[in-house]
Design a protein around this motif. Structure first.
Motif, short mmCIF file in Angstrom:
data_model
loop_
_atom_site.label_atom_id
_atom_site.label_comp_id
_atom_site.label_asym_id
_atom_site.label_seq_id
_atom_site.Cartn_x
_atom_site.Cartn_y
_atom_site.Cartn_z
N LEU A 141 5.94 16.82 1.80
CA LEU A 141 6.16 16.31 3.16
C LEU A 141 5.62 14.89 3.30
N LEU A 142 4.45 14.65 2.71
CA LEU A 142 3.87 13.31 2.76
C LEU A 142 4.78 12.30 2.06
N PHE A 143 5.35 12.69 0.93
CA PHE A 143 6.26 11.81 0.20
C PHE A 143 7.47 11.45 1.07
N ASN A 144 8.04 12.44 1.75
CA ASN A 144 9.17 12.18 2.65
C ASN A 144 8.78 11.24 3.77
N LEU A 145 7.59 11.44 4.33
CA LEU A 145 7.11 10.59 5.41
C LEU A 145 6.91 9.15 4.93
N LEU A 146 6.32 9.00 3.75
CA LEU A 146 6.07 7.67 3.21
C LEU A 146 7.37 6.93 2.88
N VAL A 147 8.35 7.65 2.35
CA VAL A 147 9.63 7.02 2.01
C VAL A 147 10.32 6.50 3.28
N LYS A 161 -8.97 14.00 -1.71
CA LYS A 161 -9.68 13.64 -2.94
C LYS A 161 -8.72 13.48 -4.13
N THR A 162 -7.72 14.38 -4.22
CA THR A 162 -6.78 14.32 -5.34
C THR A 162 -5.98 13.02 -5.32
N ILE A 163 -5.46 12.67 -4.13
CA ILE A 163 -4.68 11.44 -4.00
C ILE A 163 -5.57 10.22 -4.20
N ARG A 164 -6.78 10.27 -3.62
CA ARG A 164 -7.68 9.11 -3.69
C ARG A 164 -8.01 8.74 -5.13
N THR A 165 -8.23 9.74 -5.96
CA THR A 165 -8.58 9.48 -7.37
C THR A 165 -7.43 8.79 -8.10
N ILE A 218 0.83 -1.21 0.00
CA ILE A 218 0.00 0.00 0.00
C ILE A 218 0.87 1.26 0.00
N ASN A 219 1.92 1.27 0.83
CA ASN A 219 2.82 2.43 0.86
C ASN A 219 3.53 2.63 -0.46
N SER A 220 3.91 1.52 -1.11
CA SER A 220 4.59 1.63 -2.41
C SER A 220 3.66 2.22 -3.46
N ILE A 221 2.39 1.81 -3.45
CA ILE A 221 1.41 2.36 -4.38
C ILE A 221 1.23 3.86 -4.12
N MET A 222 1.25 4.25 -2.84
CA MET A 222 1.12 5.66 -2.50
C MET A 222 2.31 6.46 -3.01
N ILE A 239 -4.26 1.39 -8.44
CA ILE A 239 -4.61 0.07 -7.91
C ILE A 239 -5.42 -0.72 -8.93
N CYS A 240 -6.39 -0.08 -9.54
CA CYS A 240 -7.23 -0.76 -10.54
C CYS A 240 -6.40 -1.19 -11.75
N CYS A 241 -5.46 -0.35 -12.18
CA CYS A 241 -4.61 -0.69 -13.32
C CYS A 241 -3.75 -1.90 -13.02
#
Length: 319
Positions: free
Chosen positions: A61-67, A295-299, A39-43, A305-307
């Protein structure tokens, strides 16, 4: 001859059964680790797929946190495997691994504090947000977070050098590699306790004060109510996330205390639960908070994920 053969078969059978038991013990944490990594990798892929995610400070900042969180998961899982399969390391090897996981663990609360401040500025000072939360300032903040984390690790390493390693007969450790087994001096132990306390209080005060200020501003008629409410909920989730991240420091002491009164099988079950709740879940919350609420990230996330699922289904049908 037949007796020796039967004894050898019996020993092999016991070893095989023990190996299967160890695999079963590690199965819950390994499964959770793989799910959270996926899930984190997909994000991360999602945040690198659109220019909009590279032009706003909150997404950077979110990208840094996820990495940092995604890197932390497999390294911490390595400690689980080392302990379950009873692998003993040398002090330098363990110290190196502890330094890496310690650095990655410290990046999360620092970044969460920056994200809370960014939301505070966006809601309480919207006219100044564009000049304060610039891409350049955001990147400088991230560099400072990593530099401060490295400084903390360096101080810890310097404190460990006071331990008389030259007096040891061998550098092989007497116990499994963990943060507790590498706390070899009184000063190192005191430093870790003081650091954890100061970090928790300081970070909590920043997030709570930001939450209170946003809650007050939310009642003002000049502010977008929906935006302020969303920011307030995000800050509340950040506070929960920070608490869970800092609960990780209690993981090893709790396991050590429990190990003195319970048998190994019960300890391993409790260890799995504590590890998932205190170590893995906080690293997954970032994806949950933003992947479902933004909403932007969710879309874009649903699209990726679907792809991937469609691609895998097509590959299976071709075979």
């Amino acid at each position: 001859m037949s007796g020796l053969r039967s004894q050898s078969n019996h020993t092999s059978g016991l070893q095989y059964r023990t190996f299967l038991e160890l695999l079963l013990v590690s199965a819950p944490t390994t499964t959770a680790c793989c799910v959270f990594l996926f899930i984190n990798s997909i994000m991360i892929v999602t945040l690198t797929s659109k220019p909009v995610f590279r032009e706003h400070s909150c997404y950077i900042l979110l990208f840094n946190l996820l990495v940092s969180d995604t890197m932390h998961i497999p390294v911490s899982q390595l400690f689980i495997f080392l302990s379950i399969f009873r692998v003993i390391l040398t002090y330098p090897a363990c110290g190196f691994l502890i330094s890496i996981v310690g650095l990655l663990a410290r990046i999360s609360p620092f970044t969460v504090v920056l994200m809370a401040l960014e939301r505070y500025v966006a809601v309480c000072h919207p006219l100044r947000h564009a000049t304060i939360a610039t891409i350049r300032n955001t990147r400088m903040g991230i560099v400072m977070v990593w530099a401060f984390g490295l400084l903390i690790i360096l101080i810890n390493v310097l404190l460990l050098l006071d331990f008389p390693f030259s007096d040891l007969k061998t550098l092989l450790m007497n116990d499994f590699c963990s943060s507790l087994s590498m706390t070899l001096t009184h000063m190192s132990d005191l430093y870790n306790k003081v650091y954890s306390g100061v970090l928790f209080v300081s970070a909590a005060m920043v997030i709570i004060s930001s939450y209170v200020r946003v809650a007050v501003v939310a009642h003002s008629a000049s502010v977008d109510k929906a935006s302020a409410q969303k920011a307030r909920n995000t800050l509340l989730l950040h506070l929960i996330q920070l608490s869970l991240c800092l609960c990780e420091t209690l993981h090893d002491p709790l396991i050590t205390g429990i190990s003195k009164v319970l048998d190994r099988a019960t300890i391993m079950r409790i260890w799995n639960v504590f590890y998932i709740l205190m170590v893995l879940v906080p690293r997954f919350l970032s994806s949950l908070i933003y992947g479902l609420r933004d909403k932007t990230i969710r879309t874009v996330l649903i699209y990726h994920i679907c792809c991937r699922l469609t691609l895998r289904t097509n590959v299976k049908l071709e075979h």
